[in-house]
Scaffold this active site. Sequence first.
Site, short mmCIF file in Angstrom:
data_model
loop_
_atom_site.label_atom_id
_atom_site.label_comp_id
_atom_site.label_asym_id
_atom_site.label_seq_id
_atom_site.Cartn_x
_atom_site.Cartn_y
_atom_site.Cartn_z
N HIS A 143 1.74 4.54 -2.78
CA HIS A 143 1.91 6.00 -2.60
C HIS A 143 3.27 6.44 -3.14
O HIS A 143 3.38 7.46 -3.82
CB HIS A 143 1.84 6.36 -1.12
CG HIS A 143 0.46 6.40 -0.54
ND1 HIS A 143 -0.57 7.10 -1.10
CD2 HIS A 143 -0.03 5.84 0.61
CE1 HIS A 143 -1.66 6.97 -0.34
NE2 HIS A 143 -1.35 6.21 0.69
N HIS B 73 3.28 6.70 -6.78
CA HIS B 73 2.53 7.90 -7.19
C HIS B 73 3.46 9.12 -7.20
O HIS B 73 3.33 10.00 -8.06
CB HIS B 73 1.37 8.10 -6.21
CG HIS B 73 0.23 8.90 -6.75
ND1 HIS B 73 -0.88 9.18 -5.99
CD2 HIS B 73 0.02 9.50 -7.95
CE1 HIS B 73 -1.74 9.89 -6.70
NE2 HIS B 73 -1.20 10.11 -7.89
N HIS C 45 0.83 -1.21 0.00
CA HIS C 45 0.00 0.00 0.00
C HIS C 45 0.86 1.26 0.00
O HIS C 45 0.70 2.15 -0.85
CB HIS C 45 -0.91 -0.02 1.24
CG HIS C 45 -1.74 1.20 1.44
ND1 HIS C 45 -3.09 1.23 1.17
CD2 HIS C 45 -1.43 2.44 1.90
CE1 HIS C 45 -3.56 2.43 1.45
NE2 HIS C 45 -2.57 3.18 1.89
N GLU C 46 1.76 1.34 0.96
CA GLU C 46 2.59 2.55 1.06
C GLU C 46 3.50 2.70 -0.15
O GLU C 46 3.79 3.82 -0.59
CB GLU C 46 3.41 2.53 2.36
CG GLU C 46 2.58 2.61 3.63
CD GLU C 46 1.65 3.81 3.66
OE1 GLU C 46 2.00 4.86 3.08
OE2 GLU C 46 0.57 3.70 4.26
#
Length: 738
Positions: free
Chosen positions: A519, A522, A515-516
């Site tokens: 980020h 991104h 998940h991180e």
Amino acid sequence: MRGRPNMKSRLLATTMIIAATTACATPQETEMASLPGTATVDYDPEIPEATSIFAELSPLYMHAPQFDQVEDSEWQGIIEEAIAIQLAEVEAIANNPNPPTMENTLVAMERSGQVFSRSYGAFSQIVGANINDTIAATDAALAPQIAAMVDSIYLNPELFNRVRTIYDNRAAMAMTPEDAMLLEVYYNNFVHRGALLGDEAQTELRSINGRLSSLSSEISQLITRGQNDAAIVVETREELEGLSDGQIAAAAALAADRGHDGHYMLTVSNTTGVPIISQLSNRDVRERIYRASVDRNQSGETSTLPMIQEAIGLRNRRAQLFGEPTHANWQMYDRMVSDPAMAIGFMTDMVPALRATQEREAAVLQDRIEQDGHSFQLAPWDWEYYAGIVRQERYALDNEEIKQYFVVDRVLEDGIFYMAGELYGLTFEERNDIPTYHPDVSVYTVFQDGEAIALFYFDPMQRDSKRGGAWMSNFVEQSHLLGLRPVVTNTQNIAPPAPGEPALATWDDVTTMFHEFGHALHGIFADQQYPSLSGTNTARDWVEFPSQFHENFAALPEVLQRYARHHETGEVIPMELVEAINRAGRFNQGHSFGEVIAASLLDMEWHSMDPNTRVNDVMGFEAAALDRIGLRSDLVPPRYKTPYFRHIFEHGYDAGYYAYTWTEMLHHDAYSYVEENGGMTREMGDHIVNTFLGQGHSKSYEQMFRDFTGRDPRVEPLLEARGLIPGDTEPAGAEGVQ
């Protein structure tokens, strides 16, 4: 984040202060949109020069922060100087005698704040990940100064007049799509921050914002202290039955470290749920650690209740100043979902099915309790323990057994990095020449097809100096205008191992790592002209989409078999365990989804009240709100109870925690597109980058989703994944617990 995205995203949402450096003008820059018939005069304002280590770009690779060059006691002076420089730069833009243009106003704003952004970006990470008394005091002292700086920018009438002039004449100006988005974002942010209010209202607004910033810092620090103080001491090893030898050794080491030699210490997590409860067979110890978790920050020196009461009142008063019916209406102005009623309805529509699921699961667990010959009624500290037993019996899934296959470094380097290579052509090279803020942190150069494109920091382990949760931040934000490549960091709180043992991750830790890193990607693939539109600088209910989207790759068999290897034998995780993980994916949704929806609706209860309402009893309001929500919160409490709900009092997720569920809908639907179109391939990775991962906020969120999938989002994949409606197949033995 499971926590938050980057610090800059939070700051830019209210300040538009950008990590920046000087760069030569390009042909695009010299032909910026301007009003017809304007003339210019020479204008060369004087700006104070910085004297700190952040006065210039860092000489380190990709301008990484020089953490080793700053003493704790120096941060306050450094950032106060940076604030003064930022204000002088903005004042110079506001007082420019030339007619306003994109170049001399908005682009000038994009170039401003370099010293502040470099210094505060580094300091903010230290506050979150390596705080001490000096850093905490500095953070508290700086918070109101930064709030005042923000207000001085957005409540500057000359500056707003320049922005408004450009905005009102935009139809007559030649702009690129990114120019147009930049103008839209700036104008809306000025209005949102009070530029159209009268003088008296602006004066009150400055006072409210200053106090709220102080409260945010104070609440955050108390939540960290409250989590640390909530740890319980257990007298005997026998009371820890169910834990592994490694966990018991770690508990003994922690107890010794905190002055309880010969005993054992168990810590709570940042969330209400404490993972270790699922293993503890001693019911009294389960109840002790559960109560320590839910009761924290409600009394004594770490109580946040008076501050929360004040913060809610101030947020309501601010909504009144803007003529908004609720704080949520004021806060959600720039979201993909801008209407609070839509966000609330999206979640409340799922409550009846979710409540029914909780009732069915509770009956299953109560039956399992009675099978063991017990007569007690299921309590919240029993739920995860008996869910673990049922999970193992039905799906042959033992969380502690699975954990033996997840060595933290291997998950990162052989799992996450492998996924990034297959999808995006990325490779990673660890470096030892970049100073960090803590010895636990590692640094990697990120390459794409052989070209260095970013730096990536990784800080995985829990420690007392780190706040709970997980997050991504930027030390340097990408910008073509400023010639900067991204420097990003991921921070987590994985339980440390006993001395001499490897660091092992739970399955939840593993999905959080993916998940991180979503980020981080991104930020790494940001490809924008303007830093305030770059990477993760997007709305709360979009920024979590790329991160949740990448969780899907954690369970792909071809990825799992790369990183899931037993820490002692090196054996690849058996396929039956992989299949068990997949079969059990929809098990226990009454708890895992219920706690999230309860927290999300609790957030909206706090921020959708009539602004005239005065709350005199925080916990009384919470109890009434949970009753109105209608879930079984007596058995499945919200993921965060109000006193330690850091997201909504420090991270900027107030009236925004729903974003995790909204973006879960987006990612399930988007991942179904991946499955239907070839899976984890480089072609798919290029499509991901070209449609949303590399687009920042250069387009509308709806357009980016349609660009990727060719359709508007559908809720059905989320409901199927959560077991709230039947899918094509049901997991074996899942009857009664869908």
